[in-house]
Design an enzyme around this catalytic site. Structure first.
Site, PDB file in Angstrom:
ATOM      1  N   ASN A   1      13.872  18.390  -5.388  1.00  0.00           N
ATOM      2  CA  ASN A   1      15.100  18.179  -4.619  1.00  0.00           C
ATOM      3  C   ASN A   1      16.091  17.327  -5.389  1.00  0.00           C
ATOM      4  OD1 ASN A   1      13.984  19.434  -2.297  1.00  0.00           O
ATOM      5  ND2 ASN A   1      13.081  17.494  -1.624  1.00  0.00           N
TER       6      ASN A   1
ATOM      7  N   LYS B   1       9.208  15.320  -3.524  1.00  0.00           N
ATOM      8  CA  LYS B   1       7.903  14.690  -3.672  1.00  0.00           C
ATOM      9  C   LYS B   1       7.100  15.296  -4.822  1.00  0.00           C
ATOM     10  CE  LYS B   1       5.705  12.762  -0.437  1.00  0.00           C
ATOM     11  NZ  LYS B   1       6.244  11.420  -0.681  1.00  0.00           N
TER      12      LYS B   1
ATOM     13  N   ALA C   1       8.304  16.879  -7.612  1.00  0.00           N
ATOM     14  CA  ALA C   1       8.913  16.491  -8.880  1.00  0.00           C
ATOM     15  C   ALA C   1       8.707  15.008  -9.159  1.00  0.00           C
ATOM     16  CB  ALA C   1      10.404  16.830  -8.866  1.00  0.00           C
TER      17      ALA C   1
ATOM     18  N   ALA D   1       3.838  -2.857   1.606  1.00  0.00           N
ATOM     19  CA  ALA D   1       3.688  -4.192   1.023  1.00  0.00           C
ATOM     20  C   ALA D   1       2.291  -4.771   1.245  1.00  0.00           C
ATOM     21  CB  ALA D   1       4.740  -5.127   1.608  1.00  0.00           C
ATOM     22  N   LYS D   2       1.516  -4.160   2.164  1.00  0.00           N
ATOM     23  CA  LYS D   2       0.155  -4.647   2.422  1.00  0.00           C
ATOM     24  C   LYS D   2      -0.887  -4.000   1.503  1.00  0.00           C
ATOM     25  CE  LYS D   2       0.757  -3.491   6.698  1.00  0.00           C
ATOM     26  NZ  LYS D   2       0.512  -3.181   8.140  1.00  0.00           N
TER      27      LYS D   2
ATOM     28  N   GLY E   1       5.683   5.713  -3.105  1.00  0.00           N
ATOM     29  CA  GLY E   1       4.451   6.424  -2.784  1.00  0.00           C
ATOM     30  C   GLY E   1       4.135   7.507  -3.796  1.00  0.00           C
ATOM     31  N   ASP E   2       5.158   8.224  -4.257  1.00  0.00           N
ATOM     32  CA  ASP E   2       4.941   9.269  -5.254  1.00  0.00           C
ATOM     33  C   ASP E   2       4.551   8.670  -6.602  1.00  0.00           C
ATOM     34  OD1 ASP E   2       5.568  11.284  -3.421  1.00  0.00           O
ATOM     35  OD2 ASP E   2       7.709  11.099  -3.841  1.00  0.00           O
TER      36      ASP E   2
ATOM     37  N   CYS F   1       8.219   0.294  -9.513  1.00  0.00           N
ATOM     38  CA  CYS F   1       9.173   1.277  -8.996  1.00  0.00           C
ATOM     39  C   CYS F   1      10.113   0.678  -7.962  1.00  0.00           C
ATOM     40  CB  CYS F   1       8.406   2.460  -8.405  1.00  0.00           C
ATOM     41  SG  CYS F   1       9.425   3.680  -7.558  1.00  0.00           S
TER      42      CYS F   1
ATOM     43  N   GLY G   1      16.652   4.075  -6.741  1.00  0.00           N
ATOM     44  CA  GLY G   1      16.380   5.461  -7.063  1.00  0.00           C
ATOM     45  C   GLY G   1      14.911   5.801  -6.951  1.00  0.00           C
TER      46      GLY G   1
END
Length: 294
Positions: free
Chosen positions: A11, A40, A42, A215-216, A244-245, A275, A280
Site C-alpha cells: 500500500n 503489512k 511490504a 509498550a508492555k 508490529g511489522d 522503529c 513513517g
C-alpha cells in the site's frame, strides 16, 4: 542466508500528523502530511530484508503512479519483486492519522491487493522454496489460505499476523506454525481479553503464539512449555506505525537463523523500539547493523 517469502499487501500510506485524532463528525487541523510506502506485507518484507534475509514479495500493485513508487521502494530495500504483479486500477492505500502520543488510526483501501485471489505456479514454487512464509490478512482470504497450504505441505515454517482481524477457518489455523496477533487481535480471535488466557485458547489452534503488547512488550507461548513475557525497551515513541511489522519481519529472520526464542524476541523487540523512534512505517525500519548495536 534465510529465504523468506512474503505473501501480502503493498500500500501507499497517506499519513496525517495531528495533535489528537478527530472524534466522529469533528475536523481538526494537522501539522504535516506524508506519503510513505507501506502495507503489512511490504512492511514485513522490508523489515526482513533490512535485517539480513533474502526476501521475495508476492502480491500486486496498481498501474498508477503509486504502484511504480511502491515497486521501486521494495527493490531499493533489497526485496525481490519478480512476483509482485501489476494489476489494472489503483494501488492499495492506507489512510493513517498519527497523534502526538505516537498512536495511530488506519483505514485501508485494498485496491490492487484485492485482485490477489489465487496463486500461480511461480508463486507456489517461491513459497515451496522458502525457509519461512509470512502472511497477513490484507489480501483476500482465499490467497492467504492457498499460500499457507502450499507452505505447510512443503514443511515451510508459516507465520501469520492476523490483521485486520477477522474470523478465520480451521483450515487456516491448521497450517500455521506461529501466530503473532496484537493484544486486541488475540482477544478477538480467542474471546479472552487477558493475554495469558488468550494465549492458552489460541494454543488449541496453533503450536506457537506471540502476542504483542505495545509498550508492555510481548508474550510468547507454545504447547507444553512455560510462557515467556518479554518486556519492551523503554523509548519515547514518535510514531508506532509499522512497529508490529518490524517486529514480525525481524523475528522471522532471527528464527530462520536458528536463534533461540528468547534471543529472537530480544532482537525483534530492539528493532521495533528503533522503529517507533522515527516517523513513517517502512522508512523507519532499522538495518541489521542498527539492531545489533541497540
Amino acid at each position: 542466508m534465510t529465504g523468506i517469502a512474503v505473501l501480502g499487501s503493498t500500500n501507499m500510506d497517506l499519513v496525517a500528523y495531528v495533535a489528537r485524532a478527530p472524534q466522529p463528525g469533528e475536523t481538526v487541523t494537522g501539522r504535516e502530511f506524508r506519503t510513505v510506502p507501506g502495507g503489512k506485507g511490504a512492511n514485513q518484507a522490508v523489515a526482513a530484508a533490512r535485517a539480513g534475509a533474502d526476501v521475495m514479495m508476492i502480491g500486486a500493485v496498481g498501474d498508477d503512479a503509486y504502484g511504480a513508487q511502491l515497486r521501486s521502494g521494495l527493490e531499493h530495500a533489497g526485496v525481490d519483486t519478480d512476483l509482485l504483479h501489476t494489476a489494472e486500477g489503483p494501488s492499495g492505500t492506507a489512510h493513517i492519522v498519527v497523534d502526538d502520543s505516537g498512536g495511530n488510526a488506519i483505514v485501508v483501501i485494498p485496491g490492487a491487493n484485492g485482485t490477489v485471489t489465487s496463486l500461480g505456479p511461480g508463486e507456489m514454487a517461491a513459497i515451496a522454496g522458502a525457509d519461512l512464509l509470512l502472511l497477513q490478512l490484507e489480501l483476500p482470504l482465499s490467497a492467504v489460505l492457498e499460500g499457507a497450504r502450499v507452505a505447510h505441505a512443503q514443511g515451510v515454517r508459516t507465520i501469520l499476523t492476523p490483521s485486520p482481524v477477522q474470523p478465520l477457518p480451521d483450515q487456516l489455523f491448521d497450517t500455521i506454525d506461529l501466530l503473532i496477533p496484537n493484544e486486541h487481535e488475540a482477544a478477538a480471535l480467542s474471546g479472552h481479553v487477558e493475554p495469558h488466557a488468550a494465549a492458552d485458547a489460541l494454543l488449541r489452534q496453533v503450536p506457537e503464539v506471540v502476542i504483542t503488547l505495545g509498550a508492555k512488550g510481548c508474550l510468547y507461548a507454545s504447547r507444553g512449555t512455560e510462557k515467556i513475557h518479554f518486556p519492551a525497551p523503554e523509548v519515547t515513541a514518535v510514531d508506532t506505525t509499522g512497529a508490529g511489522d518490524t517486529f514480525v519481519g525481524t523475528l522471522a529472520v532471527a528464527l530462520g537463523e536458528g536463534r533461540s526464542v528468547p534471543e529472537a524476541l530480544a532482537w525483534a523487540s530492539s528493532a521495533a523500539a528503533l522503529c517507533v523512534q522515527k516517523p513513517g512505517a517502512s522508512t523507519s525500519m532499522p538495518y541489521r547493523s542498527e539492531i545489533d548495536a541497540a
